[in-house]
Design a protein around this motif. Structure first.
Motif, PDB file in Angstrom:
ATOM      1  N   THR A 177       0.806  -1.228   0.000  1.00 23.99           N
ATOM      2  CA  THR A 177       0.000   0.000   0.000  1.00 23.99           C
ATOM      3  C   THR A 177       0.833   1.270   0.000  1.00 23.99           C
ATOM      4  O   THR A 177       0.325   2.343  -0.316  1.00 23.99           O
ATOM      5  CB  THR A 177      -0.877   0.068   1.269  1.00 23.99           C
ATOM      6  OG1 THR A 177       0.005   0.048   2.408  1.00 23.99           O
ATOM      7  CG2 THR A 177      -1.836  -1.120   1.339  1.00 23.99           C
ATOM      8  N   GLY A 178       2.097   1.182   0.385  1.00 24.77           N
ATOM      9  CA  GLY A 178       2.915   2.380   0.557  1.00 24.77           C
ATOM     10  C   GLY A 178       2.696   3.055   1.906  1.00 24.77           C
ATOM     11  O   GLY A 178       3.369   4.038   2.220  1.00 24.77           O
ATOM     12  N   ASP A 179       1.779   2.551   2.713  1.00 27.52           N
ATOM     13  CA  ASP A 179       1.515   3.178   4.017  1.00 27.52           C
ATOM     14  C   ASP A 179       2.755   3.135   4.908  1.00 27.52           C
ATOM     15  O   ASP A 179       3.423   2.101   5.009  1.00 27.52           O
ATOM     16  CB  ASP A 179       0.384   2.451   4.747  1.00 27.52           C
ATOM     17  CG  ASP A 179      -0.962   2.600   4.050  1.00 27.52           C
ATOM     18  OD1 ASP A 179      -1.107   3.516   3.222  1.00 27.52           O
ATOM     19  OD2 ASP A 179      -1.874   1.792   4.343  1.00 27.52           O
ATOM     20  N   VAL A 180       3.044   4.257   5.552  1.00 27.51           N
ATOM     21  CA  VAL A 180       4.102   4.261   6.558  1.00 27.51           C
ATOM     22  C   VAL A 180       3.504   3.696   7.839  1.00 27.51           C
ATOM     23  O   VAL A 180       2.542   4.234   8.377  1.00 27.51           O
ATOM     24  CB  VAL A 180       4.669   5.678   6.781  1.00 27.51           C
ATOM     25  CG1 VAL A 180       5.697   5.661   7.900  1.00 27.51           C
ATOM     26  CG2 VAL A 180       5.296   6.202   5.490  1.00 27.51           C
ATOM     27  N   LEU A 181       4.049   2.593   8.313  1.00 29.10           N
ATOM     28  CA  LEU A 181       3.462   1.856   9.436  1.00 29.10           C
ATOM     29  C   LEU A 181       4.000   2.303  10.782  1.00 29.10           C
ATOM     30  O   LEU A 181       3.258   2.482  11.735  1.00 29.10           O
ATOM     31  CB  LEU A 181       3.728   0.359   9.270  1.00 29.10           C
ATOM     32  CG  LEU A 181       3.089  -0.305   8.046  1.00 29.10           C
ATOM     33  CD1 LEU A 181       3.515  -1.759   7.961  1.00 29.10           C
ATOM     34  CD2 LEU A 181       1.572  -0.195   8.105  1.00 29.10           C
ATOM     35  N   MET A 182       5.320   2.444  10.868  1.00 26.66           N
ATOM     36  CA  MET A 182       5.928   2.738  12.166  1.00 26.66           C
ATOM     37  C   MET A 182       7.348   3.249  11.986  1.00 26.66           C
ATOM     38  O   MET A 182       7.895   3.224  10.878  1.00 26.66           O
ATOM     39  CB  MET A 182       5.932   1.508  13.064  1.00 26.66           C
ATOM     40  CG  MET A 182       6.613   0.305  12.460  1.00 26.66           C
ATOM     41  SD  MET A 182       6.692  -1.110  13.590  1.00 26.66           S
ATOM     42  CE  MET A 182       8.059  -0.642  14.655  1.00 26.66           C
ATOM     43  N   CYS A 215       1.026   3.416  13.072  1.00 29.72           N
ATOM     44  CA  CYS A 215       1.259   4.251  14.256  1.00 29.72           C
ATOM     45  C   CYS A 215       0.908   5.716  14.008  1.00 29.72           C
ATOM     46  O   CYS A 215       0.714   6.473  14.961  1.00 29.72           O
ATOM     47  CB  CYS A 215       2.723   4.165  14.678  1.00 29.72           C
ATOM     48  SG  CYS A 215       3.185   2.537  15.312  1.00 29.72           S
ATOM     49  N   PHE A 216       0.817   6.115  12.746  1.00 28.22           N
ATOM     50  CA  PHE A 216       0.645   7.547  12.433  1.00 28.22           C
ATOM     51  C   PHE A 216      -0.831   7.885  12.272  1.00 28.22           C
ATOM     52  O   PHE A 216      -1.262   8.399  11.246  1.00 28.22           O
ATOM     53  CB  PHE A 216       1.455   7.911  11.196  1.00 28.22           C
ATOM     54  CG  PHE A 216       2.928   7.798  11.431  1.00 28.22           C
ATOM     55  CD1 PHE A 216       3.641   8.853  11.995  1.00 28.22           C
ATOM     56  CD2 PHE A 216       3.610   6.619  11.151  1.00 28.22           C
ATOM     57  CE1 PHE A 216       4.996   8.734  12.255  1.00 28.22           C
ATOM     58  CE2 PHE A 216       4.963   6.497  11.407  1.00 28.22           C
ATOM     59  CZ  PHE A 216       5.661   7.557  11.964  1.00 28.22           C
ATOM     60  N   PHE A 217      -1.617   7.616  13.300  1.00 29.67           N
ATOM     61  CA  PHE A 217      -3.070   7.758  13.210  1.00 29.67           C
ATOM     62  C   PHE A 217      -3.561   9.110  13.696  1.00 29.67           C
ATOM     63  O   PHE A 217      -4.750   9.396  13.622  1.00 29.67           O
ATOM     64  CB  PHE A 217      -3.767   6.617  13.957  1.00 29.67           C
ATOM     65  CG  PHE A 217      -3.430   6.539  15.422  1.00 29.67           C
ATOM     66  CD1 PHE A 217      -4.099   7.329  16.341  1.00 29.67           C
ATOM     67  CD2 PHE A 217      -2.431   5.692  15.869  1.00 29.67           C
ATOM     68  CE1 PHE A 217      -3.785   7.261  17.690  1.00 29.67           C
ATOM     69  CE2 PHE A 217      -2.113   5.613  17.215  1.00 29.67           C
ATOM     70  CZ  PHE A 217      -2.781   6.402  18.130  1.00 29.67           C
ATOM     71  N   GLN A 218      -2.637   9.937  14.196  1.00 29.93           N
ATOM     72  CA  GLN A 218      -3.056  11.259  14.648  1.00 29.93           C
ATOM     73  C   GLN A 218      -2.748  12.289  13.561  1.00 29.93           C
ATOM     74  O   GLN A 218      -1.633  12.367  13.068  1.00 29.93           O
ATOM     75  CB  GLN A 218      -2.312  11.648  15.926  1.00 29.93           C
ATOM     76  CG  GLN A 218      -2.511  10.647  17.052  1.00 29.93           C
ATOM     77  CD  GLN A 218      -1.815  11.091  18.326  1.00 29.93           C
ATOM     78  OE1 GLN A 218      -2.409  11.750  19.165  1.00 29.93           O
ATOM     79  NE2 GLN A 218      -0.554  10.733  18.473  1.00 29.93           N
ATOM     80  N   LYS A 219      -3.764  13.075  13.220  1.00 28.59           N
ATOM     81  CA  LYS A 219      -3.625  14.048  12.133  1.00 28.59           C
ATOM     82  C   LYS A 219      -3.869  15.451  12.685  1.00 28.59           C
ATOM     83  O   LYS A 219      -4.815  15.665  13.450  1.00 28.59           O
ATOM     84  CB  LYS A 219      -4.646  13.722  11.044  1.00 28.59           C
ATOM     85  CG  LYS A 219      -4.470  14.521   9.776  1.00 28.59           C
ATOM     86  CD  LYS A 219      -5.475  14.089   8.718  1.00 28.59           C
ATOM     87  CE  LYS A 219      -5.347  14.966   7.491  1.00 28.59           C
ATOM     88  NZ  LYS A 219      -6.463  14.748   6.543  1.00 28.59           N
ATOM     89  N   TYR A 220      -3.028  16.362  12.238  1.00 23.40           N
ATOM     90  CA  TYR A 220      -3.175  17.757  12.653  1.00 23.40           C
ATOM     91  C   TYR A 220      -4.352  18.405  11.921  1.00 23.40           C
ATOM     92  O   TYR A 220      -4.399  18.390  10.688  1.00 23.40           O
ATOM     93  CB  TYR A 220      -1.887  18.522  12.329  1.00 23.40           C
ATOM     94  CG  TYR A 220      -1.998  20.003  12.585  1.00 23.40           C
ATOM     95  CD1 TYR A 220      -2.008  20.507  13.872  1.00 23.40           C
ATOM     96  CD2 TYR A 220      -2.110  20.900  11.531  1.00 23.40           C
ATOM     97  CE1 TYR A 220      -2.129  21.861  14.116  1.00 23.40           C
ATOM     98  CE2 TYR A 220      -2.217  22.262  11.756  1.00 23.40           C
ATOM     99  CZ  TYR A 220      -2.226  22.739  13.056  1.00 23.40           C
ATOM    100  OH  TYR A 220      -2.345  24.075  13.284  1.00 23.40           O
TER     101      TYR A 220
END
Lengths: 129, 129
Positions: A24-29, A104-109
């Motif tokens: 997927t290209g998602d950055v996981l951690m 891990c990057f589930f928080q968005k500004y």
């Protein structure tokens, strides 16, 4: 083992590591490795990090079953950051985060605050028994 | 500015930052930010890092023209790593690396060595005049 000498380890003997889902290209951690961790990762074909809090090797998934199968190990232009391209095993869709989320990057500004944007796929109490 | 206080800055007042191309998912580069850099990034909608070698803010693209337009600022579960999702401007395809390549992660581990796998899209001598 010359390829390990090419890396510019920091003053603690560590290198930062980004884990990206290959499909997927998602950055996981994001985590850290020392020399032993990177050697072990290449040998096993599975991500082995160095836990700074526990000061020891951490074979990702050893407790949770959420192993990361490694497809590619990449190094940046300054030889001081590693990128792993992985398949996140053990759950569908993959869970990389100890909170039970995919990434891990589930928080968005948003508008001056951090907003959680990803669902918990599995209760952490069920992951770490 | 509470959202900046939520970040667990390291003992040098920095946080590691991953820049990912929003359109392709490619991981472009890795850098650091201090509090001012992250505040400026949110204000401008363009990536502003902290250069550890020069000890000052570094508005990515200020010399090269390779500005990073920021679509999303994400934070990990431990509040100590930032992920930027960006469009890499100034060249098509985007050049994030000072070597003139698309991504900084152009070295791939193969059979005990690092192999360069991405073409140079523009001569660095033409990028930094």
């Amino acid at each position: 083992m010359n390829w390990l000498d090419d890396i510019r380890w920091d003053d603690k003997g560590l290198v930062p590591v980004i884990a990206q889902e290959a499909q997927t290209g998602d950055v996981l951690m994001f985590a850290w490795m020392n020399r032993d961790a990177l050697a072990k990762t290449a040998e096993l074909g599975e991500a082995v990090y160095f836990s700074r809090s526990r000061s020891k090797l951490w074979h990702k998934g050893e407790e949770s079953g959420h192993i990361q199968k490694v497809h590619a190990i990449r190094l940046d232009c300054d030889n001081d950051v590693v990128l792993l391209q992985v398949t996140q095993l053990g759950h569908e869709p993959g869970i990389a985060c100890h909170t039970g989320r995919h990434s891990c990057f589930f928080q968005k500004y948003e508008n001056g605050q951090w907003v959680s944007t990803e669902p918990v796929l599995k209760d952490p109490g069920q992951i770490y028994k």
